[in-house]
Design a protein around this motif. Structure first.
Motif, PDB file in Angstrom:
ATOM      1  N   SER A 265      32.931  21.419  15.531  1.00 29.68           N
ATOM      2  CA  SER A 265      33.515  20.968  14.264  1.00 29.68           C
ATOM      3  C   SER A 265      34.682  20.021  14.477  1.00 29.68           C
TER       4      SER A 265
ATOM      5  N   ASP B 281      32.689  16.954   9.928  1.00 25.87           N
ATOM      6  CA  ASP B 281      31.840  18.136   9.802  1.00 25.87           C
ATOM      7  C   ASP B 281      31.465  18.339   8.328  1.00 25.87           C
TER       8      ASP B 281
ATOM      9  N   SER C 259      27.999  20.989  11.868  1.00 24.16           N
ATOM     10  CA  SER C 259      28.268  21.591  13.179  1.00 24.16           C
ATOM     11  C   SER C 259      27.395  22.812  13.416  1.00 24.16           C
TER      12      SER C 259
ATOM     13  N   SER D 289      26.723  23.824   7.457  1.00 20.08           N
ATOM     14  CA  SER D 289      27.537  22.693   7.891  1.00 20.08           C
ATOM     15  C   SER D 289      26.774  21.911   8.948  1.00 20.08           C
TER      16      SER D 289
END
Length: 279
Positions: A196, A202, A174, A172
């Motif tokens: 996030s 995100d 984040s 991801s």
């Protein structure tokens, strides 16, 4: 009075530090994620296609080789197109009759403007459409490296190409940001923030590949990669249908070198396999 001032400073300075960091991550994330890369030798290579974006920006596609088997649409990492890929992976693919269409993000390698996270998914999806037009009669495989893995995943999730190959991926946005922050002592405390929820969106492999189980997808991840570590990818959750191939000893800069032969074989198999989706 001095004690009160010290206590006040002890409270306000950390609060200001975290507030400033949160604001930067919320409102000034784009240039931190997509670095501005001055024109280099790539800029002298005429772009095959120009994909216009907002405010005069554009994504460029440059072609390497001739499509005898098919084409690969290559999304680079945050540092843009690197000569090492041109001399290594691109030559290996073109030697096997696979043309490479390499992306230059806005603000990198001669492409005008700046890249914005809010626009990159749409531009990347348009790049797949453009790659299909530039590779008539053949299939297209989407390839993403490092940050480009996330871009490639969203593009493939929207366009369903013949296959998706990721290399050195983060689960991801984040997660990638948190790891980057921890690399610097003066930024490491910001990794404690709920990233996030702070960043505008995100992006994640799970979201990007939520409806692509029938599309061949594979990620090559080095066991010695400290920028996008294998444990972080596993902890973040590998989407169903995304095959994980671990590359022993592979770091962030050489996983594709160690796995090059298998990457080329994988791309060829994807291109040559029967495919019922759009070309």
């Amino acid at each position: 009075m001095k004690l009160r001032a010290l206590l006040l400073a002890a409270i306000t300075l950390p609060a200001s530090y975290f507030a400033a960091g949160a604001c930067a991550l919320r409102f000034a994330l784009d240039p931190l994620v997509f670095l501005h890369i001055a024109p280099s030798g790539h800029a002298a290579t005429p772009p095959l296609l120009r994909i216009p974006g907002p405010g005069g920006s554009a994504m460029l596609l440059r072609r390497y080789g001739t499509a005898e088997v098919g084409c690969v649409l290559f999304f680079p990492g945050r540092h843009g197109l690197l000569p090492a890929y041109e001399k290594g992976l691109f030559e290996a693919l073109t030697t096997h009759g696979i043309a490479v269409l390499a992306v230059a993000y806005p603000g990198q390698n001669g492409a005008p403007g700046n890249t914005h996270l809010s626009d990159i998914s749409a531009l990347a999806t348009q790049a797949v459409v453009a790659a299909r037009s530039a590779c008539p009669g053949h299939q297209v495989v989407v390839y993403g490296r490092s940050l480009g893995s996330m871009v490639a995943a969203y593009a493939a999730g929207q366009s369903h190409p013949a296959g998706l190959v990721l290399e050195s991926a983060a689960p991801s946005l984040s997660s990638a940001i948190r790891l980057r922050l921890r690399e610097h002592w003066y930024l490491a405390p910001l990794a404690l923030l709920p990233l996030s929820r702070i960043i505008p969106h995100d992006f994640s492999l799970t979201e990007a590949l939520s409806d692509t189980r029938r599309m061949p997808s594979i990620v090559f991840q080095g066991t010695a990669d400290i920028v996008t570590p294998l444990p972080a990818l596993r902890a973040g959750g590998i989407p169903p249908g995304l095959q994980l191939v671990t590359v022993p000893g592979g770091g962030h800069s050489n996983t594709y070198v160690l796995a090059q032969d298998r990457i080329v074989r994988t791309v060829r198999c994807m291109l040559l396999a029967p495919h019922t989706g759009a070309k």
